[in-house]
Scaffold this motif. Sequence first.
Motif, mmCIF file in Angstrom:
data_model
loop_
_atom_site.group_PDB
_atom_site.id
_atom_site.type_symbol
_atom_site.label_atom_id
_atom_site.label_comp_id
_atom_site.label_asym_id
_atom_site.label_seq_id
_atom_site.Cartn_x
_atom_site.Cartn_y
_atom_site.Cartn_z
ATOM 1 N N ARG A 208 -69.350 -56.079 25.658
ATOM 2 C CA ARG A 208 -69.748 -57.046 24.618
ATOM 3 C C ARG A 208 -71.185 -56.768 24.164
ATOM 4 O O ARG A 208 -71.487 -56.781 22.975
ATOM 5 C CB ARG A 208 -69.683 -58.479 25.165
ATOM 6 C CG ARG A 208 -68.292 -59.043 25.176
ATOM 7 C CD ARG A 208 -68.306 -60.580 25.169
ATOM 8 N NE ARG A 208 -66.932 -61.031 25.356
ATOM 9 C CZ ARG A 208 -66.458 -61.515 26.505
ATOM 10 N NH1 ARG A 208 -67.244 -61.680 27.545
ATOM 11 N NH2 ARG A 208 -65.197 -61.857 26.603
ATOM 12 N N HIS A 209 -72.046 -56.504 25.147
ATOM 13 C CA HIS A 209 -73.451 -56.272 24.794
ATOM 14 C C HIS A 209 -73.599 -54.999 23.957
ATOM 15 O O HIS A 209 -74.466 -54.935 23.074
ATOM 16 C CB HIS A 209 -74.302 -56.187 26.069
ATOM 17 C CG HIS A 209 -75.774 -56.188 25.809
ATOM 18 N ND1 HIS A 209 -76.387 -57.141 25.017
ATOM 19 C CD2 HIS A 209 -76.761 -55.358 26.215
ATOM 20 C CE1 HIS A 209 -77.682 -56.890 24.962
ATOM 21 N NE2 HIS A 209 -77.945 -55.813 25.667
ATOM 22 N N ALA A 210 -72.753 -54.006 24.222
ATOM 23 C CA ALA A 210 -72.823 -52.773 23.427
ATOM 24 C C ALA A 210 -72.569 -53.071 21.947
ATOM 25 O O ALA A 210 -73.212 -52.495 21.072
ATOM 26 C CB ALA A 210 -71.812 -51.749 23.951
ATOM 27 N N ARG A 211 -71.626 -53.980 21.656
ATOM 28 C CA ARG A 211 -71.364 -54.336 20.252
ATOM 29 C C ARG A 211 -72.524 -55.147 19.693
ATOM 30 O O ARG A 211 -72.932 -54.974 18.539
ATOM 31 C CB ARG A 211 -70.071 -55.143 20.145
ATOM 32 C CG ARG A 211 -68.856 -54.278 20.349
ATOM 33 C CD ARG A 211 -67.583 -55.101 20.511
ATOM 34 N NE ARG A 211 -66.687 -54.377 21.411
ATOM 35 C CZ ARG A 211 -65.835 -54.926 22.256
ATOM 36 N NH1 ARG A 211 -65.723 -56.240 22.330
ATOM 37 N NH2 ARG A 211 -65.091 -54.187 23.034
ATOM 38 N N GLU A 212 -73.079 -56.027 20.508
ATOM 39 C CA GLU A 212 -74.184 -56.868 20.038
ATOM 40 C C GLU A 212 -75.449 -56.052 19.782
ATOM 41 O O GLU A 212 -76.311 -56.460 18.996
ATOM 42 C CB GLU A 212 -74.481 -57.951 21.082
ATOM 43 C CG GLU A 212 -73.340 -58.933 21.256
ATOM 44 C CD GLU A 212 -73.450 -59.756 22.527
ATOM 45 O OE1 GLU A 212 -72.486 -60.477 22.825
ATOM 46 O OE2 GLU A 212 -74.478 -59.670 23.232
ATOM 47 N N LYS A 213 -75.561 -54.916 20.469
ATOM 48 C CA LYS A 213 -76.760 -54.073 20.317
ATOM 49 C C LYS A 213 -76.713 -53.198 19.074
ATOM 50 O O LYS A 213 -77.692 -52.515 18.774
ATOM 51 C CB LYS A 213 -76.907 -53.153 21.540
ATOM 52 C CG LYS A 213 -77.590 -53.816 22.715
ATOM 53 C CD LYS A 213 -78.069 -52.801 23.727
ATOM 54 C CE LYS A 213 -76.943 -51.974 24.313
ATOM 55 N NZ LYS A 213 -77.425 -51.002 25.305
ATOM 56 N N LEU A 214 -75.569 -53.171 18.393
ATOM 57 C CA LEU A 214 -75.553 -52.468 17.108
ATOM 58 C C LEU A 214 -76.704 -53.023 16.265
ATOM 59 O O LEU A 214 -77.047 -54.203 16.383
ATOM 60 C CB LEU A 214 -74.220 -52.714 16.393
ATOM 61 C CG LEU A 214 -72.991 -52.069 17.029
ATOM 62 C CD1 LEU A 214 -71.715 -52.624 16.396
ATOM 63 C CD2 LEU A 214 -73.030 -50.550 16.872
ATOM 64 N N SER A 215 -77.290 -52.202 15.432
ATOM 65 C CA SER A 215 -78.400 -52.709 14.623
ATOM 66 C C SER A 215 -77.864 -53.829 13.730
ATOM 67 O O SER A 215 -76.697 -53.820 13.346
ATOM 68 C CB SER A 215 -78.987 -51.586 13.770
ATOM 69 O OG SER A 215 -78.110 -51.298 12.703
ATOM 70 N N PRO A 216 -78.707 -54.809 13.397
ATOM 71 C CA PRO A 216 -78.225 -55.907 12.550
ATOM 72 C C PRO A 216 -77.564 -55.422 11.263
ATOM 73 O O PRO A 216 -76.563 -55.985 10.822
ATOM 74 C CB PRO A 216 -79.500 -56.712 12.265
ATOM 75 C CG PRO A 216 -80.366 -56.463 13.462
ATOM 76 C CD PRO A 216 -80.089 -55.034 13.863
ATOM 77 N N LYS A 217 -78.086 -54.365 10.679
ATOM 78 C CA LYS A 217 -77.473 -53.862 9.443
ATOM 79 C C LYS A 217 -76.062 -53.346 9.705
ATOM 80 O O LYS A 217 -75.137 -53.603 8.942
ATOM 81 C CB LYS A 217 -78.330 -52.744 8.842
ATOM 82 C CG LYS A 217 -79.477 -53.267 8.018
ATOM 83 C CD LYS A 217 -80.242 -52.131 7.361
ATOM 84 C CE LYS A 217 -81.410 -52.695 6.572
ATOM 85 N NZ LYS A 217 -82.340 -51.668 6.140
ATOM 86 N N ASP A 218 -75.906 -52.585 10.806
ATOM 87 C CA ASP A 218 -74.574 -52.088 11.139
ATOM 88 C C ASP A 218 -73.635 -53.247 11.482
ATOM 89 O O ASP A 218 -72.490 -53.292 11.036
ATOM 90 C CB ASP A 218 -74.634 -51.119 12.337
ATOM 91 C CG ASP A 218 -75.051 -49.714 11.925
ATOM 92 O OD1 ASP A 218 -75.092 -49.440 10.709
ATOM 93 O OD2 ASP A 218 -75.337 -48.891 12.822
ATOM 94 N N TYR A 219 -74.129 -54.190 12.291
ATOM 95 C CA TYR A 219 -73.270 -55.301 12.712
ATOM 96 C C TYR A 219 -72.742 -56.045 11.485
ATOM 97 O O TYR A 219 -71.574 -56.417 11.421
ATOM 98 C CB TYR A 219 -74.035 -56.253 13.634
ATOM 99 C CG TYR A 219 -73.125 -57.234 14.350
ATOM 100 C CD1 TYR A 219 -72.658 -56.979 15.644
ATOM 101 C CD2 TYR A 219 -72.689 -58.404 13.725
ATOM 102 C CE1 TYR A 219 -71.803 -57.861 16.287
ATOM 103 C CE2 TYR A 219 -71.836 -59.291 14.359
ATOM 104 C CZ TYR A 219 -71.396 -59.019 15.647
ATOM 105 O OH TYR A 219 -70.537 -59.897 16.270
ATOM 106 N N ALA A 220 -73.612 -56.274 10.522
ATOM 107 C CA ALA A 220 -73.219 -57.053 9.353
ATOM 108 C C ALA A 220 -72.263 -56.290 8.438
ATOM 109 O O ALA A 220 -71.362 -56.873 7.845
ATOM 110 C CB ALA A 220 -74.460 -57.483 8.578
ATOM 111 N N ARG A 221 -72.419 -54.983 8.338
ATOM 112 C CA ARG A 221 -71.590 -54.262 7.359
ATOM 113 C C ARG A 221 -70.318 -53.720 7.980
ATOM 114 O O ARG A 221 -69.352 -53.434 7.272
ATOM 115 C CB ARG A 221 -72.408 -53.155 6.680
ATOM 116 C CG ARG A 221 -72.672 -51.931 7.517
ATOM 117 C CD ARG A 221 -73.650 -50.954 6.842
ATOM 118 N NE ARG A 221 -74.050 -49.920 7.794
ATOM 119 C CZ ARG A 221 -73.434 -48.748 7.910
ATOM 120 N NH1 ARG A 221 -72.402 -48.448 7.142
ATOM 121 N NH2 ARG A 221 -73.845 -47.875 8.804
#
Lengths: 204, 225
Positions: B53-66
């Motif tokens: 879960r933390h690996a997904r949360e650590k994506l950069s905010p720009k990547d997470y959002a897009r």
Amino acid sequence: MPHDDHDHPHALLPPEPALRVKALETILTRKGLIDPAALDEIIDTYQNKIGPQNGARVVVRAWTDPEFKQTLLQDATRVVAGLGYYGRQGEHMVVVENTPKQHNMVVCTLCSCYPWPLLGIPPSWYKSDAYRARAVREPRKVLAEFGVSLPVETSVRVWDSTAEIRYLVLPMRPEGTEGMSEDDLAALVTRDSMIGTGLPRVPS
Amino acid sequence: MTRVHDMGGRFGDGRVTPEGEDAPVFAEDWHGRALAVTLAAGFLGQWNIDVSRHAREKLSPKDYARFSYYEKWISGLADLLVEKGVLTAEDLSGQGANDPHPLASRVLKAESVSAALAKGGPADRPSNEPVLFEVGQSVRTLHPAANRLVNGGHTRLPIYAAGAEGWILRLHGTHVLPDSNAHGLGEAPEPLYAVVFAASELWADPEHPQDEVVLDLWQSYLEPL
């Protein structure tokens, strides 16, 4: 600690998502870390074997067997495991009952936790930013987008799945269903009614 | 302090778009493939659910959002495979060797899938931590919501519920603490509770005076009132 390394390795894979998945699968397969036949088996399991029909069986049993319902509400993990519904993302189950006074609705604001053994893989909207962001703050507006409007005397309790507990909503049995067979009742139980964004179908 | 995945209560996301009960489980073939690759890689045993879960949360905010949902999964997985030393950056670039991998003996075989998925991975553990709160007791959540062991680390106390007063509805037993387990600091099991908050405690403009939100929260996220 390894935080915020801006050098994210995923950028080394192709950007197009389908190609990105394919590339990673190929690399892992070549190294013997993944068996493509196992992937087919996982996909088949969640596409064809595990889904909301499981949860519907639990709901119908609760509608038709008061003693079962009592134990289900007290110890859902054990009771649904007894029906064969246990496994990944359903290790700790709690069933919450809708009543005229209280409507329950389930979300996971931090990711998309969902009771897989009973409902399968979550639908797209459950995983959407809009649902995750809004279900806790304005559940009634979200319900309206699903065509559900609750009486003012019914309160809404939203369950944010922040731990490994997975929630299933036990919807109210529709009126006019006395004497219906279990199969006919199960056809009334929708996936959304067990998440709390819908109500069971009404018999025609 | 915050990460972009912690979006409960956020404004601006627009309408929820329901889909039919009969919509396909995987809208695209690669969605199912992404899920299956991620699960199968998890069975190599190099991380736990909190780490992933933390690996997904650590994506950069720009990547997470897009990124779409399964893009987050596959990208988080790629990052994790390198972070844990299962693959190298050269492997991801297609420059790596194709020699048999030391972990290949752990590969999930097709005939084991059904049993592996049915076995699950329960999160309850025995614990010596004393149970501090009883059902009905009033509590307050920590403020700010943050991992107290690792700065910027994984936690399951959402921002919207930080510093809020609620009451204990139910004790779930003693469960693995994600704030510790996501960072290789041990499972550190402790009591886990369902805690009820009035909507009016969390939101400036609640929809209905009787509405509530329930969160599952670890004992160390809570203080007595």
